[in-house]
Design a protein around this motif. Sequence first.
Motif: not given
Length: 331
Positions: A12-30
Amino acid sequence: MTVAVVGGGIIGLSIAWRLVSRGADVTIFDDGVDGAWNVAAGMLAPGGEAAFETPALVGLMKASAERWPSFASSLGVDVGYDEAGTLGLAVTADDVASASREWSTPPLRPSELRELEPALSPRVRAGVYLPADRQVDPRLVVAALRDRLADRIVAKRVSTLDEVDATTIVVAAGCGTAALTGLPVRPVKGQVLRLRGEPGLIRHVLEATVDGRSVYIVPRADGEIVVGATQEERSDWTVTAGGVYDLLRAAVELVPDLAECALAETLVGHRPGTPDNAPLLGVLREGVLVAAGHFRNGVLLAPVTADLIADLALGGPADPMLDDFAPGRFA
């Protein structure tokens, strides 16, 4: 566009990191429960798994292994990425007969093996050197990802996807994916030991068959040594005397000096397995993607999973590599 990632493990964190690096607005629920990554050894060895997996999964693992150097570098801190390689070893004649069916190169003599790894027991009969294999420390990787994504992580256990308000939801909840999606993800128990010894006692990752038992030994630069792992179709969290005994016995038979190391941790984790032990990657339904069921390859597959799922979440076409891993293939 907003993306919610349900699951704060390495996938999940790796996907979020890639999305953030491409400018997406991301929230991670942990949910705060450490997943399989916390007990994983971090071996990046697609070749060593080739005998056990389908060609499609082996191809996915090789693609991910190629992405690990740049992925590790992008985190900007030391995550234990190591290029020393792996020794595949066998102790008895029966072990050699079994292991040699999986070796793709001619075996080395015991004297050649001990030149590479002086701490090996004289009982070791044969082995191979796999210089292309790598390792990484999953705990350092997750710590780095959490640090970079700290302002996007919400401490929350998601009980139903109806609770999540986002344009796209990515379910990367490991064994918890089954309850959220109905997909067949089961926990497969693994017991792992962490020893503490002198740095440099072991130079390479060791994967061995010892008196019919499979064991891996993964050294870290700071003197930590990971020994694993049992594989049990169970969901309990009990560290058993038998599991510890089997791992320690095989490890010490392979490297006698390990008997002098401190036993620092005994741990249980649960690999998220599927009926074919291949991951679930792709579209579940409109607005919901799945990245789960990575079984024993979650650390290795993190970079390629991040790339493929980020592409989908941002509206791109599905990569052909996803074809064999569709979440609906068990319907």
